[in-house]
Motif scaffolding. Sequence first.
Motif, PDB file in Angstrom:
ATOM      1  N   LEU A  16      -7.014  -5.576   4.335  1.00 48.17           N
ATOM      2  CA  LEU A  16      -7.488  -4.203   4.177  1.00 48.17           C
ATOM      3  C   LEU A  16      -7.668  -3.863   2.701  1.00 48.17           C
ATOM      4  CD1 LEU A  16      -8.244  -1.456   5.402  1.00 48.17           C
ATOM      5  CD2 LEU A  16      -5.810  -0.863   5.288  1.00 48.17           C
ATOM      6  N   GLU A  17      -6.714  -4.240   1.886  1.00 48.65           N
ATOM      7  CA  GLU A  17      -6.803  -3.961   0.451  1.00 48.65           C
ATOM      8  C   GLU A  17      -8.001  -4.664  -0.169  1.00 48.65           C
ATOM      9  OE1 GLU A  17      -4.132  -4.508  -3.594  1.00 48.65           O
ATOM     10  OE2 GLU A  17      -3.142  -4.605  -1.647  1.00 48.65           O
ATOM     11  N   MET A  18      -8.209  -5.920   0.154  1.00 48.33           N
ATOM     12  CA  MET A  18      -9.308  -6.675  -0.439  1.00 48.33           C
ATOM     13  C   MET A  18     -10.670  -6.151   0.021  1.00 48.33           C
ATOM     14  SD  MET A  18      -7.746 -10.527  -0.645  1.00 48.33           S
ATOM     15  CE  MET A  18      -9.111 -11.160  -1.601  1.00 48.33           C
ATOM     16  N   VAL A  19     -10.807  -5.813   1.296  1.00 45.73           N
ATOM     17  CA  VAL A  19     -12.065  -5.247   1.785  1.00 45.73           C
ATOM     18  C   VAL A  19     -12.351  -3.933   1.077  1.00 45.73           C
ATOM     19  CG1 VAL A  19     -13.148  -4.150   3.791  1.00 45.73           C
ATOM     20  CG2 VAL A  19     -12.134  -6.401   4.008  1.00 45.73           C
ATOM     21  N   SER A  20     -11.337  -3.106   0.936  1.00 49.44           N
ATOM     22  CA  SER A  20     -11.503  -1.808   0.276  1.00 49.44           C
ATOM     23  C   SER A  20     -11.925  -1.981  -1.176  1.00 49.44           C
ATOM     24  CB  SER A  20     -10.207  -1.004   0.377  1.00 49.44           C
ATOM     25  OG  SER A  20      -9.881  -0.770   1.729  1.00 49.44           O
ATOM     26  N   LEU A  21     -11.310  -2.924  -1.870  1.00 45.01           N
ATOM     27  CA  LEU A  21     -11.681  -3.169  -3.265  1.00 45.01           C
ATOM     28  C   LEU A  21     -13.092  -3.741  -3.378  1.00 45.01           C
ATOM     29  CD1 LEU A  21      -8.269  -4.480  -4.626  1.00 45.01           C
ATOM     30  CD2 LEU A  21      -9.362  -2.273  -5.124  1.00 45.01           C
ATOM     31  N   ILE A  50      -2.454   1.445   5.849  1.00 43.92           N
ATOM     32  CA  ILE A  50      -3.070   2.434   4.966  1.00 43.92           C
ATOM     33  C   ILE A  50      -3.113   1.874   3.551  1.00 43.92           C
ATOM     34  CG2 ILE A  50      -2.909   4.770   4.015  1.00 43.92           C
ATOM     35  CD1 ILE A  50      -1.352   5.523   6.583  1.00 43.92           C
ATOM     36  N   TRP A  51      -4.299   1.912   2.966  1.00 43.39           N
ATOM     37  CA  TRP A  51      -4.484   1.486   1.583  1.00 43.39           C
ATOM     38  C   TRP A  51      -4.972   2.674   0.769  1.00 43.39           C
ATOM     39  CZ3 TRP A  51      -9.073   1.803  -1.143  1.00 43.39           C
ATOM     40  CH2 TRP A  51      -9.050   1.248  -2.432  1.00 43.39           C
ATOM     41  N   GLU A  52      -4.414   2.848  -0.429  1.00 44.80           N
ATOM     42  CA  GLU A  52      -4.891   3.844  -1.374  1.00 44.80           C
ATOM     43  C   GLU A  52      -5.125   3.157  -2.707  1.00 44.80           C
ATOM     44  OE1 GLU A  52      -3.176   8.086  -0.280  1.00 44.80           O
ATOM     45  OE2 GLU A  52      -1.570   6.611  -0.544  1.00 44.80           O
ATOM     46  N   PHE A  53      -6.243   3.503  -3.345  1.00 41.69           N
ATOM     47  CA  PHE A  53      -6.602   2.890  -4.610  1.00 41.69           C
ATOM     48  C   PHE A  53      -5.449   2.992  -5.597  1.00 41.69           C
ATOM     49  CE2 PHE A  53      -8.874   3.025  -8.784  1.00 41.69           C
ATOM     50  CZ  PHE A  53      -9.257   1.691  -8.780  1.00 41.69           C
ATOM     51  N   GLY A  54      -5.117   1.883  -6.218  1.00 42.77           N
ATOM     52  CA  GLY A  54      -4.027   1.849  -7.182  1.00 42.77           C
ATOM     53  C   GLY A  54      -2.698   1.414  -6.601  1.00 42.77           C
ATOM     54  N   SER A  55      -2.654   1.205  -5.281  1.00 40.69           N
ATOM     55  CA  SER A  55      -1.405   0.742  -4.664  1.00 40.69           C
ATOM     56  C   SER A  55      -1.726  -0.266  -3.561  1.00 40.69           C
ATOM     57  CB  SER A  55      -0.593   1.910  -4.109  1.00 40.69           C
ATOM     58  OG  SER A  55      -1.312   2.564  -3.100  1.00 40.69           O
ATOM     59  N   SER A  56      -0.712  -0.945  -3.113  1.00 43.33           N
ATOM     60  CA  SER A  56      -0.880  -1.927  -2.047  1.00 43.33           C
ATOM     61  C   SER A  56      -0.938  -1.233  -0.692  1.00 43.33           C
ATOM     62  CB  SER A  56       0.299  -2.907  -2.048  1.00 43.33           C
ATOM     63  OG  SER A  56       0.356  -3.596  -3.282  1.00 43.33           O
ATOM     64  N   ALA A  57      -1.552  -1.883   0.268  1.00 39.98           N
ATOM     65  CA  ALA A  57      -1.587  -1.356   1.630  1.00 39.98           C
ATOM     66  C   ALA A  57      -0.179  -1.405   2.220  1.00 39.98           C
ATOM     67  CB  ALA A  57      -2.554  -2.159   2.490  1.00 39.98           C
ATOM     68  N   ARG A  58       0.085  -0.485   3.145  1.00 36.13           N
ATOM     69  CA  ARG A  58       1.393  -0.446   3.799  1.00 36.13           C
ATOM     70  C   ARG A  58       1.195  -0.234   5.295  1.00 36.13           C
ATOM     71  NH1 ARG A  58      -0.227   3.841   1.215  1.00 36.13           N
ATOM     72  NH2 ARG A  58       0.160   5.931   1.967  1.00 36.13           N
ATOM     73  N   GLU A  59       2.194  -0.597   6.048  1.00 36.51           N
ATOM     74  CA  GLU A  59       2.118  -0.533   7.509  1.00 36.51           C
ATOM     75  C   GLU A  59       2.950   0.626   8.042  1.00 36.51           C
ATOM     76  OE1 GLU A  59       2.874  -3.473  11.317  1.00 36.51           O
ATOM     77  OE2 GLU A  59       3.978  -3.838   9.474  1.00 36.51           O
ATOM     78  N   TYR A  60       2.422   1.267   9.084  1.00 39.09           N
ATOM     79  CA  TYR A  60       3.139   2.317   9.803  1.00 39.09           C
ATOM     80  C   TYR A  60       3.081   1.989  11.287  1.00 39.09           C
ATOM     81  CZ  TYR A  60       3.024   5.183   5.614  1.00 39.09           C
ATOM     82  OH  TYR A  60       3.203   5.652   4.355  1.00 39.09           O
ATOM     83  N   ILE A  61       4.173   2.245  11.970  1.00 42.26           N
ATOM     84  CA  ILE A  61       4.233   2.089  13.422  1.00 42.26           C
ATOM     85  C   ILE A  61       4.434   3.473  14.010  1.00 42.26           C
ATOM     86  CG2 ILE A  61       5.479   1.084  15.368  1.00 42.26           C
ATOM     87  CD1 ILE A  61       4.149  -1.050  13.701  1.00 42.26           C
ATOM     88  N   TYR A  62       3.624   3.832  14.999  1.00 41.81           N
ATOM     89  CA  TYR A  62       3.716   5.149  15.622  1.00 41.81           C
ATOM     90  C   TYR A  62       4.287   5.025  17.031  1.00 41.81           C
ATOM     91  CZ  TYR A  62       0.838   6.660  11.765  1.00 41.81           C
ATOM     92  OH  TYR A  62       0.366   6.931  10.504  1.00 41.81           O
TER      93      TYR A  62
END
Length: 143
Positions: A16-21, A50-62
């Motif tokens: 996800l991070e690489m695609v976003s970049l 979830i990925w936000e520019f300037g940080s690594s992607a992180r995982e959430y479980i709902y």
Amino acid sequence: WLLGEARVIGDPNVILEMVSLMLRDAGVPIDRATRAVELRHAERAANARIWEFGSSAREYIYAHERGSDASGKRPLAEAHRLNDWIFTWLPDTPDDAFDIVAPLKAAGYTHHIAAPVVLPNGMHNGFTFATRAPNGFSAYGGR
């Protein structure tokens, strides 16, 4: 890239991070991306990255939201209900329209897109994208 190199990457957060970049490098003003996957699990309803520019992607479980209609306040849930993309121009959207509007506005985002993805087995997945660009994702200011 997704059909080649990405297939050997074991960490979905890295993908996800690489695609976003790569999208940013191609000129798409993406500042936030999420990938949501419906789970068929007794205790867990969905997995999101979830990925936000300037940080690594992180995982959430709902967890499942029994007796709640909270999922209806999410743009991706609405996108699935309508079977269409939801484009939210945040400056003109009331904070209570979706649960994500107020936090995104507070973080400086201007435009949010929710894209539903339904797999052949009926599972509801999707992507969301957000930007802080003053004109949103398009030259028309996201309107």
